[in-house]
Design an enzyme around this catalytic site. Structure first.
Site, PDB file in Angstrom:
ATOM      1  CG  PHE A 280      26.094   1.605  -8.828  1.00 56.06           C
ATOM      2  CD1 PHE A 280      25.868   0.755  -7.606  1.00 56.06           C
ATOM      3  CD2 PHE A 280      25.655   1.009  -9.910  1.00 56.06           C
ATOM      4  CE1 PHE A 280      25.701  -0.760  -7.739  1.00 56.06           C
ATOM      5  CE2 PHE A 280      25.279  -0.189 -10.317  1.00 56.06           C
ATOM      6  CZ  PHE A 280      25.709  -1.195  -9.208  1.00 56.06           C
ATOM      7  NE  ARG A 443      21.344  11.682  17.463  1.00 56.58           N
ATOM      8  CZ  ARG A 443      20.792  10.908  18.217  1.00 56.58           C
ATOM      9  NH1 ARG A 443      21.101   9.542  17.974  1.00 56.58           N
ATOM     10  NH2 ARG A 443      19.842  11.360  19.021  1.00 56.58           N
ATOM     11  CE  LYS A 476      13.807   4.016  18.413  1.00 56.77           C
ATOM     12  NZ  LYS A 476      13.204   4.924  19.347  1.00 56.77           N
ATOM     13  CD1 TRP A 477      19.145  -1.023  12.756  1.00 63.33           C
ATOM     14  CD2 TRP A 477      19.683  -2.827  13.276  1.00 63.33           C
ATOM     15  NE1 TRP A 477      19.963  -1.375  12.004  1.00 63.33           N
ATOM     16  CE2 TRP A 477      20.566  -2.591  12.270  1.00 63.33           C
ATOM     17  CE3 TRP A 477      19.749  -4.055  13.845  1.00 63.33           C
ATOM     18  CZ2 TRP A 477      21.630  -3.403  11.742  1.00 63.33           C
ATOM     19  CZ3 TRP A 477      20.708  -5.017  13.291  1.00 63.33           C
ATOM     20  CH2 TRP A 477      21.632  -4.740  12.461  1.00 63.33           C
ATOM     21  N   GLY A 528      13.731   7.949  13.023  1.00 66.91           N
ATOM     22  CA  GLY A 528      12.443   8.062  12.698  1.00 66.91           C
ATOM     23  C   GLY A 528      12.289   7.087  11.434  1.00 66.91           C
ATOM     24  CG  ASP A 533      13.575   0.260   3.070  1.00 69.90           C
ATOM     25  OD1 ASP A 533      13.762  -0.947   3.149  1.00 69.90           O
ATOM     26  OD2 ASP A 533      14.417   1.271   3.283  1.00 69.90           O
ATOM     27  CD  GLU A 613      -2.754  14.410  32.114  1.00 73.18           C
ATOM     28  OE1 GLU A 613      -2.567  15.089  31.168  1.00 73.18           O
ATOM     29  OE2 GLU A 613      -1.844  14.217  32.873  1.00 73.18           O
TER      30      GLU A 613
END
Ligand code: GLA
Length: 731
Positions: A280, A443, A476-477, A528, A533, A613
């Site tokens: 920074f 990844r 789902k971002w 995940g 935050d 189940e």
């Protein structure tokens, strides 16, 4: 007004229901901190002490008074270069090569309502719920100005802090370090509660003594990270869930952060929350400004539990937004652990059929539906529906899903680019990488330069084109790697700016997306819980808590998460056994109890379940729906510490104390097992509660003081749920 200014003594007082915050402009124009803690009356400037301290320098205007030193006085916003050698809140690099900023009070303003931050998420409130204090400080030589912002939500016991750095001088400066909050304590012994982790094992609880020296946690990964959460508690030694003074500092930001805490040479404690100073170096030309993300402060004189509930309420009602803020979220069936990349349209429809039979509200088609994407090595950036793989158009698929009365949701990862993608072949400069160097892969993918508007627009258009094709009600971002190679090709900027501008780019994208699809439910995700935050929660009212769906590990992960984040924000699903991350098998009941501490859903193929189940699952869903409101907005109490106790236990209590849901997961079993008594919290002591299962009645006081014995039964990780309802009569 929760904020007042005493003209004569230049004292600012911020009052909340149970806390007081005070500071003062002293005779030399320095803004010194006086007090933050339990509610007090009167001026607290008597707390300041002045002694001649060797090697703690004195500003020149105090003349021969050697007892006045910035190195010993508590301060609101300490800048480096003023003779204060503790951790600083601000470092300004001047064109002459110096790192010095001498901030003095210029003026202030007190207003009704809560301030906003341009381009950044922040606590919001109705005009009548909050007040704002702005204090303008200036360095007379460089003309660097700092506006300190304080927001007071009186009823909620919340004080927010932010800062704006403005270059009013005619020379370029560079901000090397900037925090939004500094808390100085003139005495006391403190401990710090922080939450560390790794992918698939986030937010482990850690309690450490704040000793002499500087202790730092933070992230240099471009996101808030799995490794350290940007939220900490500072508690007086010996504080517990229910007793003792404690303070919270929660950073409303999703990028690099740094929290520093230090017990100084005089036994004083300083805590600073802000942007990470590594990677920074933010340049500001004349007239330019930099907004530092907000820190939410809160104080409790009654232990961590109360502090957590204050944060839960603040995040639920003053951070999360949109249609789903107060609504019970749909129960999801996500395709990821059911099929990974190996699915087609028919299979998604099959999931929807099963979902409808079981009472599940929505099917989510996870990764693998676009471009060339049959594994995680290619395709990111090519947001075109792979109709060949699906065997139909997105509209046909969605219509079929909807025809079963089931909603449809989709997975995206907008910030990423695979090198094996059409987008990369066309625009390699869109990826963040350093010219002349080979990029760091994560990844097997690179990160798009979201600091650039044209990159964001390109992806935005592609994604909207997909969403516009069909009735998509949930996104789902995802974000599946840490950033590296901080460099922006277009702007020819090095690391100094990109770390911050990237995060603001993500926020800008999310803002635009929500502007276009205001009713869309977005669930945040970063492998995940790698970006779990308060900043993300401003846009996405729920976040996938962890890629680890193992119920036993989740007890620990969700325990750590509960210190700041409400259950309504925690994405939690029941998955198949043996669990894909740990190989452990626990009962469907236990998996259900654990997932019921969050937004609830499934991450499995119901087609692979037995008839029994499926029946159990139906009952589980019916049960969840009955208590979903209580879980979403009830008061949350931790009843054990699963890191040290032999069970994990937590409960939800309705606002009026009439109803409670107690959850217990046994973590240990031994021969001739000892009995576990679980003591409840938050009930009305003289009210009578009936255990809905057994019909047995108890006084609230008995349940809280003595608790109830949990059964000793054979088996691993057995779970229990107790529903308590208040009875009108006495026993
Ligand atoms: C991440 C998410 C998972 C899943 C995969 C898809 O790991 O956390 O839930 O969506 O990506 O690639």
């Amino acid at each position: 007004m929760a904020i007042c200014f005493q003209e004569k003594k230049h004292i600012f007082t911020l009052q909340t229901a149970h806390s007081t915050y005070q500071m003062k402009v002293d005779d030399f124009g320095f803004l010194v901190h006086l007090y933050y803690g339990g509610k007090t009356a009167g001026d607290m400037d008597y707390l300041l002490t002045y002694y001649d301290r060797g090697f703690s320098g004195n500003p020149s205007e105090v003349k021969n008074d050697r007892t006045y030193s910035m190195d010993a006085l508590p301060q609101e916003y300490p800048a480096l270069g003023m003779g204060d050698y503790r951790s600083s809140a601000l470092i300004i690099h001047n064109v002459d090569g110096t790192d010095c900023c001498n901030l003095r009070y210029v003026s202030h303003e007190i207003k009704k309502g809560k301030y906003h931050l341009k381009g950044l998420p922040a606590v919001y409130a109705k005009e009548e719920e909050a007040d704002t204090l702005k204090i303008l400080l200036e360095d007379a030589v460089s003309k660097v100005q700092v506006v300190l912002l304080y927001g007071v939500l009186e009823k909620e016991d919340i004080i927010t802090r932010s800062a704006k750095i403005i270059n009013q001088g005619d020379k370029r400066i560079s901000v090397k370090k900037a925090a939004s909050a500094c808390l100085d304590f003139v005495d006391g012994s403190y401990e710090m509660l922080s939450f560390y982790g790794r992918h698939a094992m986030e937010r482990n609880f850690q309690r450490t003594e704040i000793a002499h020296g500087n202790y730092v946690i933070g992230s240099r990964r471009g996101t808030s990270s799995h490794q350290y959460n940007p939220a900490v508690m500072i508690a007086e030694k010996g504080a517990t869930e229910d007793t003792g003074k404690c303070y919270g500092m929660v950073f409303v930001y999703s990028g690099n952060f740094m929290f520093e805490v230090e017990n100084d040479q005089y036994g004083q404690t300083r805590a600073v929350m802000g942007l990470h100073s590594d990677l920074f170096h933010y340049p500001l030309e004349q007239g330019q400004e930099l907004v530092i993300p907000e820190t939410i402060l809160s104080y409790s004189g009654e232990g961590f539990g109360k502090l957590s509930r204050q944060y839960h309420q603040c995040i639920r009602e003053h951070i999360c937004r949109g249609r789903y803020r107060d609504q019970i979220r749909p129960i999801l069936l996500n395709s990821w652990e059911a099929a990974y990349f190996d699915f087609d349209g028919e299979m998604i429809v099959e999931l929807a059929k099963e979902a409808a039979e079981l009472g599940i509200d929505m099917v989510v088609m996870d990764d693998g539906w676009f471009g060339k994407r049959d594994d995680d090595n290619s395709g990111l950036g090519d947001w075109q529906v792979n109709e060949k793989k699906l065997g139909c158009t997105l509209k046909e698929l969605t219509d079929k899903v909807n025809s079963y009365g089931v909603k449809f949701g989709i997975w995206i990862e907008p910030e990423m680019i695979s090198e094996d993608s059409d987008l990369y072949r066309e625009h390699p400069d869109y990826a963040i990488q350093i010219p002349g160097r080979k990029p760091i892969r994560g990844r097997n993918q690179l990160v798009l330069d979201f600091s650039r508007e044209e990159v964001r627009s390109h992806v935005f258009e592609q994604i909207c084109a997909v969403l516009d094709q069909a009735n998509v009600e949930y996104i789902k971002w995802d974000m599946n790697r840490s950033l590296a190679d901080f460099y922006s090709m277009k702007k020819n900027q090095g690391q100094g700016q990109v770390t911050y501008d990237y995060v603001l780019g993500v926020y800008d994208f999310l803002d635009k997306l929500l502007g276009r699809y205001p009713d869309m439910l977005i669930e945040g995700c970063s492998g995940g819980g790698g970006r779990f935050d308060a900043g993300m929660l401003y846009y996405t009212p729920q976040i996938w808590c962890s890629d680890n769906t193992d119920a036993v590990d989740r007890v620990l992960i969700q325990y750590g998460t509960s210190f700041f984040y409400p259950a309504s924000a925690v994405g939690a699903h029941v998955s198949a056994v043996p669990n894909h991350q740990t190989g452990r098998s626990v009962s469907l009941h236990t998996r259900g109890v654990v997932a019921m501490a969050g937004t609830f859903g499934y991450e499995l193929d119901p087609g692979k379940l037995t008839k029994e189940e499926k029946e159990e699952l139906k009952e589980q869903i019916r049960h969840y729906k009955e208590y979903a409101q209580l879980i979403h907005s009830g008061k949350y109490y931790r009843l054990s510490n699963p890191f040290s106790d032999s069970c994990g236990a937590w409960m939800f209590v309705s606002e009026d104390g009439e109803c409670a849901l107690v959850n217990v997961v046994m973590l240990e079993i031994h021969g001739n097992m000892t009995v576990n008594y679980v003591r409840m919290k938050g009930l009305i002591p003289d009210a009578v509660y009936e255990d809905s299962d057994t019909g047995r009645c108890y006084y609230g006081s008995a349940l809280m003081e003595a608790g109830i014995p949990m059964p000793v039964e054979l088996g691993e990780y057995l779970a229990y749920q107790i529903v308590l309802k208040r009875k009108p009569d006495e026993i």
